[in-house]
Scaffold this motif. Structure first.
Motif, PDB file in Angstrom:
ATOM      1  N   GLU A  73       0.816  -1.215   0.000  1.00  0.00           N
ATOM      2  CA  GLU A  73       0.000   0.000   0.000  1.00  0.00           C
ATOM      3  C   GLU A  73       0.851   1.268   0.000  1.00  0.00           C
ATOM      4  OE1 GLU A  73      -3.623  -2.094   2.547  1.00  0.00           O
ATOM      5  OE2 GLU A  73      -2.202  -0.733   3.524  1.00  0.00           O
ATOM      6  N   ARG A  74       2.118   1.104   0.286  1.00  0.00           N
ATOM      7  CA  ARG A  74       3.070   2.201   0.191  1.00  0.00           C
ATOM      8  C   ARG A  74       4.319   1.670  -0.482  1.00  0.00           C
ATOM      9  NH1 ARG A  74       5.787   6.087   4.894  1.00  0.00           N
ATOM     10  NH2 ARG A  74       6.965   7.353   3.414  1.00  0.00           N
ATOM     11  N   THR A 312      -3.143   6.699   4.250  1.00  0.00           N
ATOM     12  CA  THR A 312      -3.976   5.958   3.309  1.00  0.00           C
ATOM     13  C   THR A 312      -3.063   5.222   2.343  1.00  0.00           C
ATOM     14  OG1 THR A 312      -4.062   7.807   1.757  1.00  0.00           O
ATOM     15  CG2 THR A 312      -5.820   7.683   3.398  1.00  0.00           C
ATOM     16  N   PRO A 313      -3.543   4.140   1.734  1.00  0.00           N
ATOM     17  CA  PRO A 313      -2.757   3.527   0.657  1.00  0.00           C
ATOM     18  C   PRO A 313      -2.506   4.546  -0.451  1.00  0.00           C
ATOM     19  CG  PRO A 313      -4.532   2.078   1.345  1.00  0.00           C
ATOM     20  CD  PRO A 313      -4.769   3.386   2.030  1.00  0.00           C
ATOM     21  N   GLU A 314      -1.358   4.430  -1.109  1.00  0.00           N
ATOM     22  CA  GLU A 314      -1.026   5.381  -2.169  1.00  0.00           C
ATOM     23  C   GLU A 314      -1.998   5.316  -3.335  1.00  0.00           C
ATOM     24  OE1 GLU A 314       3.791   5.765  -1.482  1.00  0.00           O
ATOM     25  OE2 GLU A 314       3.027   4.307  -2.923  1.00  0.00           O
ATOM     26  N   SER A 315      -2.742   4.237  -3.445  1.00  0.00           N
ATOM     27  CA  SER A 315      -3.710   4.112  -4.528  1.00  0.00           C
ATOM     28  C   SER A 315      -4.930   5.004  -4.330  1.00  0.00           C
ATOM     29  CB  SER A 315      -4.173   2.653  -4.653  1.00  0.00           C
ATOM     30  OG  SER A 315      -4.766   2.216  -3.434  1.00  0.00           O
ATOM     31  N   VAL A 316      -5.136   5.489  -3.108  1.00  0.00           N
ATOM     32  CA  VAL A 316      -6.269   6.373  -2.828  1.00  0.00           C
ATOM     33  C   VAL A 316      -5.897   7.783  -3.269  1.00  0.00           C
ATOM     34  CG1 VAL A 316      -7.783   7.332  -1.062  1.00  0.00           C
ATOM     35  CG2 VAL A 316      -7.020   4.956  -0.892  1.00  0.00           C
ATOM     36  N   ALA A 317      -6.590   8.279  -4.312  1.00  0.00           N
ATOM     37  CA  ALA A 317      -6.197   9.546  -4.921  1.00  0.00           C
ATOM     38  C   ALA A 317      -7.171  10.687  -4.664  1.00  0.00           C
ATOM     39  CB  ALA A 317      -6.038   9.356  -6.437  1.00  0.00           C
ATOM     40  N   THR A 318      -8.324  10.416  -4.072  1.00  0.00           N
ATOM     41  CA  THR A 318      -9.315  11.466  -3.861  1.00  0.00           C
ATOM     42  C   THR A 318      -9.847  11.407  -2.436  1.00  0.00           C
ATOM     43  OG1 THR A 318     -11.115  10.038  -4.654  1.00  0.00           O
ATOM     44  CG2 THR A 318     -10.034  11.457  -6.279  1.00  0.00           C
TER      45      THR A 318
END
Length: 394
Positions: A73-74, A312-318
């Motif tokens: 996640e990171r 947050t996981p880096e995939s969370v962009a918003t």
């Protein structure tokens, strides 16, 4: 002309080391791939360069940040890498350019460096150090390596610290000397989770006496946000968590009310019930902001403040909070790192509060593990069995 930190390191590269200077070996827990357990191996450790310090590790907290890496996640800049960043130990050697750190000193290691020369450090805002962007890449601050595995490959150090090891070499920018009367596991926790939680309350939100507070997630950061709210004189302190035993513990740390989260729980409505129908003045998001930030915002009153300490996981962009709600509610959303204060002052401050009996720090430790048990420690963390697990190395 101002010299960059890398230039300073290069200029001092030929200076001597005070203390043991030979290459040695040490056991360490290495990240070798997403989804794989940490690998406990014997690696080579080079002596410190001029601005570096050789530390015998004694205690390291098991923080959720490393779990984000293990789960993918990171992202980190290389593999293998020695993980761990919330640690304390004893200085065994120092480079010739090191200042105010001596062999025999007890130290806490900081997961963000304080280079001392960037615009932020010169202003005393070490928690915003310009070198912070490099903490997950792997090399030392000077761009080289001090660790190699059995195959001779370079090994990185997470957060420029690599604390999950019997010994480590770190730059003086990542070291804070602590009083020798402080237990090592207390000093370790004071290097990350404690100032993160307490400072989020006192510095980021500036909670005042009589305010109402809700803390979502009462683990390593969150339980210290509860303590910070108590110290600030908050009248209502609501702890929220999935685990009933953590909520019971939260009351001993200062929570006045608790809410067990889960399916079907309307968190904003429950908070309003406990705050005369208006919502909390401040909300602290200490776990999974992607899933909890919207409820946290809706649980605050008009003009309320929401402080995020959890990753947050880096995939969370918003962000899940509609902008119109922020506008109409006149709300403020803040990200807080190291409790929004210099780690150079924040760590000594929480240790001062501990020594005068105002903060419970030893009570945060739920379980202790040996280095070979580190994967069990992270399994316990993921399952919600610990407030803080601590790796004992010495």
């Amino acid at each position: 002309m101002e010299l960059s930190r890398r230039t300073l390191l290069a200029l001092t590269g030929a200076m001597a080391v005070s203390g043991p200077s030979a290459r040695t070996t040490t056991r360490a827990a290495l990240f070798r791939g997403v989804g794989q357990p940490l690998s406990v191996e014997t690696i080579q450790l080079d002596p410190p360069r001029p601005t570096e310090v050789h530390v015998r590790m004694v205690a390291v907290g098991l923080c959720h940040t490393d779990l984000h890496v293990l789960r993918g996640e990171r992202q980190v800049g290389m593999q293998p890498m020695v993980m761990g960043h919330e640690g304390a130990g004893v200085v065994e050697a120092v480079g010739a350019a090191v200042r105010d750190i001596e062999t025999g000193d007890h130290v806490a290691l900081t997961w963000l460096p304080a280079c001392g020369v960037c615009r932020w450090c010169r202003a005393g805002a070490h928690h915003r150090c310009a070198e912070s962007s490099r903490i997950a890449r792997g090399p030392q601050l000077d761009g080289t390596y001090r660790r190699r595995d059995a195959a001779g490959r370079d090994v990185g150090s997470f957060c420029l610290v690599g604390a999950f090891a019997e010994r480590t070499v770190v730059d003086q920018a990542s070291v804070v000397v602590v009083d020798k009367s402080i237990p090592f596991e207390v000093a370790a926790l004071a290097s990350c989770g404690v100032p993160a939680g307490v400072g989020a309350v006192t510095n980021a939100a500036r909670v005042r006496s009589g305010d109402s507070v809700v803390v979502i997630g009462v683990g390593g950061d969150g339980m210290n946000a509860v303590q910070g709210a108590r110290l600030a004189g908050a009248k209502v302190i609501i702890a929220v968590d999935l685990h009933a035993w953590k909520l019971d513990a939260a009351r001993t740390f200062g929570a006045t009310h608790t809410i067990q989260a889960g399916a079907g729980v309307d968190l904003p409505a429950r908070v309003r019930e406990l705050t005369e129908g208006v919502g909390a003045d401040h909300a602290f998001v200490c776990v999974d902001p992607a899933a909890t930030l919207l409820d946290a915002s809706r649980a605050t009153t008009v003009g309320g403040t929401v402080v995020m300490t959890g990753l947050t996981p880096e995939s969370v962009a918003t962000t899940p909070v509609p902008p119109i709600e922020l506008l109409r509610g006149q709300k403020t959303v803040i990200g807080s790192v190291y409790g929004s204060a210099s780690q150079r002052t924040g760590i000594p401050e929480v240790l001062r509060l501990y020594r005068q009996g105002s903060l419970k720090l030893g009570e945060l430790v739920s379980r202790r593990y040996r280095l070979d048990e580190i994967n069990q420690g992270y399994a316990d963390l993921a399952a919600g069995r610990n407030l803080r697990g601590v790796l004992q190395l010495g």
